[in-house]
Design an enzyme around this catalytic site. Sequence first.
Site, PDB file in Angstrom:
ATOM      1  N   THR A 130     -10.875  13.348  -1.364  1.00 19.81           N
ATOM      2  CA  THR A 130     -10.166  13.510  -0.077  1.00 19.81           C
ATOM      3  C   THR A 130      -9.046  12.486   0.104  1.00 19.81           C
ATOM      4  OG1 THR A 130     -11.605  11.947   1.052  1.00 19.81           O
ATOM      5  CG2 THR A 130     -12.344  14.246   0.994  1.00 19.81           C
ATOM      6  N   ARG A 184     -11.027   4.301  -1.899  1.00 17.78           N
ATOM      7  CA  ARG A 184     -10.393   5.592  -1.652  1.00 17.78           C
ATOM      8  C   ARG A 184     -11.226   6.697  -2.288  1.00 17.78           C
ATOM      9  NH1 ARG A 184      -4.153   6.962  -3.208  1.00 17.78           N
ATOM     10  NH2 ARG A 184      -3.785   5.132  -1.944  1.00 17.78           N
ATOM     11  N   ASP A 241      -4.575  -7.182  -8.375  1.00 20.69           N
ATOM     12  CA  ASP A 241      -4.516  -7.506  -9.811  1.00 20.69           C
ATOM     13  C   ASP A 241      -3.722  -8.777 -10.052  1.00 20.69           C
ATOM     14  OD1 ASP A 241      -6.095  -5.472 -10.724  1.00 20.69           O
ATOM     15  OD2 ASP A 241      -4.433  -4.117 -11.190  1.00 20.69           O
ATOM     16  N   ASP A 298       0.553  -4.444  -8.009  1.00 23.34           N
ATOM     17  CA  ASP A 298      -0.779  -4.420  -7.411  1.00 23.34           C
ATOM     18  C   ASP A 298      -1.151  -5.838  -6.994  1.00 23.34           C
ATOM     19  OD1 ASP A 298      -3.712  -4.667  -7.234  1.00 23.34           O
ATOM     20  OD2 ASP A 298      -3.669  -2.538  -7.774  1.00 23.34           O
TER      21      ASP A 298
HETATM   22  N1  URA Z   1      -1.464  -1.881  -2.952  1.00 20.09           N
HETATM   23  C1  URA Z   1      -0.876  -2.764  -3.791  1.00 20.09           C
HETATM   24  O1  URA Z   1      -1.495  -3.730  -4.229  1.00 20.09           O
HETATM   25  N2  URA Z   1       0.429  -2.569  -4.117  1.00 20.09           N
HETATM   26  C2  URA Z   1       1.154  -1.543  -3.653  1.00 20.09           C
HETATM   27  O2  URA Z   1       2.327  -1.444  -3.977  1.00 20.09           O
HETATM   28  C3  URA Z   1       0.512  -0.629  -2.789  1.00 20.09           C
HETATM   29  C4  URA Z   1      -0.792  -0.814  -2.463  1.00 20.09           C
END
Ligand code: URA
Length: 213
Positions: free
Chosen positions: A112, A108, A207, A204
Site C-alpha cells: 500500500t 513503508r 545510510d 539517504d
Molecule cells: N529519505 C532520505 O533519506 N532521503 C531522501 O531523499 C528521501 C527520503
Amino acid sequence: MTAGAHRVHHLTHPLIQHKLTLMREKERSTYGFRTLMNEIAMLMAYEVTRDMTTTLIEIETPLEKMMSPVIEGRKTVFVSILRAGNGFLDGMLSVVPGARIGHVGLYRDPKTLGAIEYYFKMPHGMHERDAIVLDPMLATGNSAIAAVDRLKETGPKSIRFLCLLAAPEGLKRFGDAHPDVPVYTAAVDRALDDHGYIVPGLGDAGDRLFGTK
Ligand code: URA
C-alpha cells in the site's frame, strides 16, 4: 514563507546553509556527515526554540538578587522518527540538555506504500510538553504525517516539525494534513524523483549517518 495558512520557516542562517552544502556533497565521509549533522542540529535547535516561553525565577548574582528568565527544558520533548531522526538528537540535546526524548518507528508497507507503525514511546505527561518532531528528510510526507497523527493522540501542548530538507510535494501534503504544525527546514529542494528521493537532496540520510551503504 507560507503554503496556504501553513507556516514554513526557512532557516537561512549562513552557518546552517554552509553546513548543509557540505553535507550534500557525495564524497563526504560518514564521520564528516555525522559531525556536520551534530553541528547543524545545534544551530537549528537555536532557531526552532526561538519563541519558547520563559519564566522568571529569583536568583542571586554576586551583587544582588534579581528576577531572571529561564526556559523549562524538561517540558520540551524531541520526537525522533527512526532512524534518521536520531541523527539530530545529540546536537539538539547539547543545546536543550533537559529535554525528554520520544521515538516513533514506521516502515513503508510494500503493497500500500502506507506508513506502518512498529514502535511508539513518549514520555508521560505529554499534555504539558512542547513537541519538536525530528526527521532530516520531509520527502513524500507519509511518515511525517503518520508520526504527527499518532503524536497528536498523546495531546502535547504544541508540535513543530524540524527537517534539513523538504520536497515541495511533501511540504504540501504535510501542510494539508497538519496545517497547525509549523515546519522548520534548511532548504526546500526541487522535487521528488521516481524512487521518492529528494533532488538534488543529499541521498539517504539514514545510510549516510550510520554508514549502512
Ligand atoms: N529519505 C532520505 O533519506 N532521503 C531522501 O531523499 C528521501 C527520503
